[in-house]
Design an enzyme around this catalytic site. Sequence first.
Site, PDB file in Angstrom:
ATOM      1  N   LEU A 132      37.380 -42.737 119.136  1.00  0.00           N
ATOM      2  CA  LEU A 132      37.448 -42.366 117.871  1.00  0.00           C
ATOM      3  C   LEU A 132      37.027 -40.669 117.998  1.00  0.00           C
ATOM      4  O   LEU A 132      37.690 -39.755 117.367  1.00  0.00           O
ATOM      5  CB  LEU A 132      36.481 -42.860 116.792  1.00  0.00           C
ATOM      6  CG  LEU A 132      36.153 -42.129 115.395  1.00  0.00           C
ATOM      7  CD1 LEU A 132      37.401 -42.377 114.667  1.00  0.00           C
ATOM      8  CD2 LEU A 132      34.929 -42.928 114.798  1.00  0.00           C
ATOM      9  N   LYS A 189      17.331 -36.081 111.807  1.00  0.00           N
ATOM     10  CA  LYS A 189      17.425 -37.521 112.720  1.00  0.00           C
ATOM     11  C   LYS A 189      17.309 -38.547 111.526  1.00  0.00           C
ATOM     12  O   LYS A 189      16.669 -38.381 110.492  1.00  0.00           O
ATOM     13  CB  LYS A 189      15.807 -37.463 113.321  1.00  0.00           C
ATOM     14  CG  LYS A 189      16.448 -37.568 114.954  1.00  0.00           C
ATOM     15  CD  LYS A 189      14.899 -37.025 115.528  1.00  0.00           C
ATOM     16  CE  LYS A 189      13.942 -38.227 114.997  1.00  0.00           C
ATOM     17  NZ  LYS A 189      13.861 -39.632 115.569  1.00  0.00           N
ATOM     18  N   SER A 208      18.959 -23.232 130.153  1.00  0.00           N
ATOM     19  CA  SER A 208      20.393 -23.126 130.492  1.00  0.00           C
ATOM     20  C   SER A 208      21.212 -21.934 130.106  1.00  0.00           C
ATOM     21  O   SER A 208      20.797 -21.391 129.249  1.00  0.00           O
ATOM     22  CB  SER A 208      20.932 -24.377 129.884  1.00  0.00           C
ATOM     23  OG  SER A 208      20.867 -24.194 128.455  1.00  0.00           O
ATOM     24  N   HIS A 226       9.185 -26.273 125.579  1.00  0.00           N
ATOM     25  CA  HIS A 226      10.105 -25.633 124.502  1.00  0.00           C
ATOM     26  C   HIS A 226      10.095 -26.863 123.679  1.00  0.00           C
ATOM     27  O   HIS A 226      10.246 -27.995 124.028  1.00  0.00           O
ATOM     28  CB  HIS A 226      11.428 -25.361 125.347  1.00  0.00           C
ATOM     29  CG  HIS A 226      12.484 -25.333 124.302  1.00  0.00           C
ATOM     30  ND1 HIS A 226      12.509 -24.248 123.330  1.00  0.00           N
ATOM     31  CD2 HIS A 226      13.584 -26.068 123.997  1.00  0.00           C
ATOM     32  CE1 HIS A 226      13.586 -24.120 122.623  1.00  0.00           C
ATOM     33  NE2 HIS A 226      14.327 -25.385 122.858  1.00  0.00           N
ATOM     34  N   CYS A 258      12.494 -28.101 120.126  1.00  0.00           N
ATOM     35  CA  CYS A 258      13.673 -27.656 119.350  1.00  0.00           C
ATOM     36  C   CYS A 258      13.639 -27.717 118.113  1.00  0.00           C
ATOM     37  O   CYS A 258      14.806 -27.895 117.201  1.00  0.00           O
ATOM     38  CB  CYS A 258      14.999 -28.605 119.694  1.00  0.00           C
ATOM     39  SG  CYS A 258      15.694 -28.246 121.394  1.00  0.00           S
ATOM     40  N   GLU A 284      12.234 -23.105 117.934  1.00  0.00           N
ATOM     41  CA  GLU A 284      13.259 -22.845 117.040  1.00  0.00           C
ATOM     42  C   GLU A 284      12.751 -21.948 115.987  1.00  0.00           C
ATOM     43  O   GLU A 284      11.912 -22.248 115.085  1.00  0.00           O
ATOM     44  CB  GLU A 284      14.099 -23.940 116.769  1.00  0.00           C
ATOM     45  CG  GLU A 284      15.281 -23.566 115.888  1.00  0.00           C
ATOM     46  CD  GLU A 284      16.082 -24.681 115.377  1.00  0.00           C
ATOM     47  OE1 GLU A 284      16.540 -25.641 116.442  1.00  0.00           O
ATOM     48  OE2 GLU A 284      16.397 -24.919 114.381  1.00  0.00           O
ATOM     49  N   HIS A 286      23.096 -22.217 117.786  1.00  0.00           N
ATOM     50  CA  HIS A 286      23.847 -23.119 117.421  1.00  0.00           C
ATOM     51  C   HIS A 286      25.311 -22.623 116.906  1.00  0.00           C
ATOM     52  O   HIS A 286      26.343 -23.288 116.534  1.00  0.00           O
ATOM     53  CB  HIS A 286      23.197 -24.022 115.977  1.00  0.00           C
ATOM     54  CG  HIS A 286      22.099 -24.798 116.834  1.00  0.00           C
ATOM     55  ND1 HIS A 286      20.839 -24.077 116.560  1.00  0.00           N
ATOM     56  CD2 HIS A 286      21.874 -25.911 117.384  1.00  0.00           C
ATOM     57  CE1 HIS A 286      19.824 -25.106 117.000  1.00  0.00           C
ATOM     58  NE2 HIS A 286      20.425 -26.024 117.613  1.00  0.00           N
TER      59      HIS A 286
HETATM   60  N1  GLN Z   1      15.956 -26.193 129.255  1.00  0.00           N
HETATM   61  C1  GLN Z   1      16.875 -26.814 128.278  1.00  0.00           C
HETATM   62  C2  GLN Z   1      18.143 -25.829 127.966  1.00  0.00           C
HETATM   63  O1  GLN Z   1      17.556 -24.692 127.795  1.00  0.00           O
HETATM   64  C3  GLN Z   1      16.450 -27.156 127.039  1.00  0.00           C
HETATM   65  C4  GLN Z   1      17.135 -27.937 126.054  1.00  0.00           C
HETATM   66  C5  GLN Z   1      16.664 -28.429 124.856  1.00  0.00           C
HETATM   67  O2  GLN Z   1      15.580 -27.858 124.274  1.00  0.00           O
HETATM   68  N2  GLN Z   1      17.411 -29.175 124.036  1.00  0.00           N
HETATM   69  O3  GLN Z   1      19.000 -26.295 127.717  1.00  0.00           O
HETATM   70 ZN    ZN Z   2      15.789 -26.411 122.363  1.00  0.00          ZN
END
Ligand code: GLN
Ligand code: ZN
Length: 773
Positions: A21, A121, A448, A656, A658, A680, A709
Amino acid sequence: MTAFPVGTILGYPRIGPRRELKKAVEAFWAGRIDQQELERTAAELRAKTRDRLAARGLGRADSAIPESFSFYDHVLDAAVTVGAIPERFEDLRDADGSIGLAAAFTIARGEGERAPLEMTKWFDSNYHYLVPEIGPQTSFSLSSERLVREVEEARAAGFVTRPVLVGPVTLLALAKAADGAPEGFDPLTRLDDLLPVYGELLARLRAAGAEWVQLDEPALVSESLPAAPTILGAAASRAYAALGSATDRPSIFVAAPYASLGENLAVLATAPIEAIGLDLVRGEVPAAVPGLAEKTLVGGVVDGHNIWRGDLAGAFARLEALRELGAAAVSASTSTSLLHVPHDVDDESKLDARLVSWLAFADQKVAQVVTLAQGLVEGRGAIAAELDAASTALADRLGAPGVRDGSVRERTAALTAEDFSRGDYETRVAAQEAALDLPSLPLTTIGSFPQTGEIRRARARYLRDEVTKEDYEDFLREEIRRVIDLQEDLGLDVLVHGEPERNDMVQYFAEHLDGFDVTEHGWVQSYGSRATRPSILWGDVSRPAPITVDWSAYAQSLTAKPVKGMLTGPVTILAWSFVRDDQPLAETANQVALALRDEIADLEAAGIGVIQVDEPALRELLPLKKDDQPAYLRWSVDSFRLATAGAAPATQVHTHLCYSEFGVVIDAIRALDADVTSIEAARSRMEVVADIAGSGFDHGIGPGVYDIHSPRVPSADEVEALLRRAVAEIPERQLWVNPDCGLKTRGYEETNASLRNIVEATRRVRAEVPAAV
Ligand code: GLN
Ligand code: ZN
């Protein structure tokens, strides 16, 4: 009225065993196939699903097979079906007022300036749904007959299926107030206007041949929604009095997955509906309440949330206990939709046979339900062999090597309070200031850097044995060098290696830790066309060798600036894996924490002075029931502290998260005691900084200034404005500058431009902050 089937499932994965899908939907979005072809693929998938389920033993004509397909999301489907779409998408309706497939995709994904529905979620799962927007002006009308057509399609193939739809109370309870609604507007106040549309749909489903309909009302089990359970119960009472009183309708099955119904069972028991679904995996068998004598109770005893074959005899015992409540009938089902588990464990050719014998994916769970149903009809004796086989597999699992590892257990048993504490914060600050020599408003990223096509291709070639390990690692080192040079060039202060070696922030660690296995085809929908492949955490966790140290040390060797080591935290590793169910999560979390603690010690020894432990899932695992939340917050925070508390005072520990809904978890975040926390904030335009300031949070904090995003590049002026908002509320010595999240989904073009603007904005603000250097 036909009886409710004795065995059923609440829903089945819709993505297809090989993500058919996803591929078709993405091809449609890219214009490679037309809608007709997409519809054809979807119809084929539904046909195969019906055949699979019938082959596994669900009845073809007794409503046992759920009609639970969705192209994108079942909450979106319900909103579209009743016409509850935001004003900004109204023009997407066809001439007759209906909302077609392309329109639904646009509502899900946005278009130009038109923002998509928000995503959040789904209860305590890793699935994300689209949040309907409902206001005083939303006009409800039957706007899609897709579900009716699916029932007809099945009928033409010789099946009587059971259409599944999010119920009216849950639809409204999950909705947010539409733009322009008056302050404090509650979508639930629109219930009476919504019900006639559900009524009309039920009549249509009946006319199409549906004998039963399943209305999912998980909102009735939750204590974590804005509306209290009693308010939701009152709404359900109204809703089902109205829907149930219609004569032209299928029999109504209200399912309440994800936790126990509590007081709301009594509400459903007295409503004029015919069957009630209880989650007996997350909840206990309830006490009897008035009204049950006319109802079928559907016991959700097979875990829809997890992949273990589990205790089938125990499941049957729960069904027998359910029979004691005096209901008209008892049926067997899964506790939730099987949407949360992969299709078929027999697809896994690389897993150890012994591990496989402990597992049940969706198809195996269907077979379990069928067995239990047979037991309900013919008595326990008829299924004794199957119950015994499951018990034998479970006993084998509990005693298998690796499931319990003596040295791991000795370590967790010997832990003391000291192992969970890093000591005085001010002492750490002083040590870190001396060690790191950072400017005010230090600039960093979340970890990342873009995962380019080149990186993905190189990894795929390596996994297919087409390049040697040396060549692949050379390639990664080259990539790391590029990313370090780029950050030097931009003028960031705390650098990262960019995580090019990681396919996924959890799976990467699962692949390097003992106690885990990864699947080949174990995909589970996370939202829309996206799926994840959770690892299986089946045994005691330990770290056979350092995991990230070589990469971080290599990156650090290329620069005089500090490079941040990058780890995934214990709670997130658990949240995004299938976790063993034979011991408390807290115990498993501590095992993972100790493995990370060793990794941190090795990073320090390799000269890494800043280490980030990501916990984006901290909020996700929060239990739905208030009573269960404090214990969860305690063990989740403890596991983070256990992972990080071995770090020297001079080592700066970052974390961190999100999201920016700090409210419920602010105390927990403070208790993590990380030196620096990035969150965030750009998406909500820094609204969160006021909460942080108000809460007295006094450690380092990096509210994101770049919404990763979207491909949009924020201008330096825009970032500057966000930073000024932050500086106005939060003492400058606490403040860090960073994007909202990792950059892996972005391209280099927008990443470079955005980071350059962030650096420029930071320089401007630094120049004016009095204490700035
Ligand atoms: N260290 C991860 C990245 O930068 C953190 C990703 C996340 O918080 N989902 O991709
Ligand atoms: Zn994140």
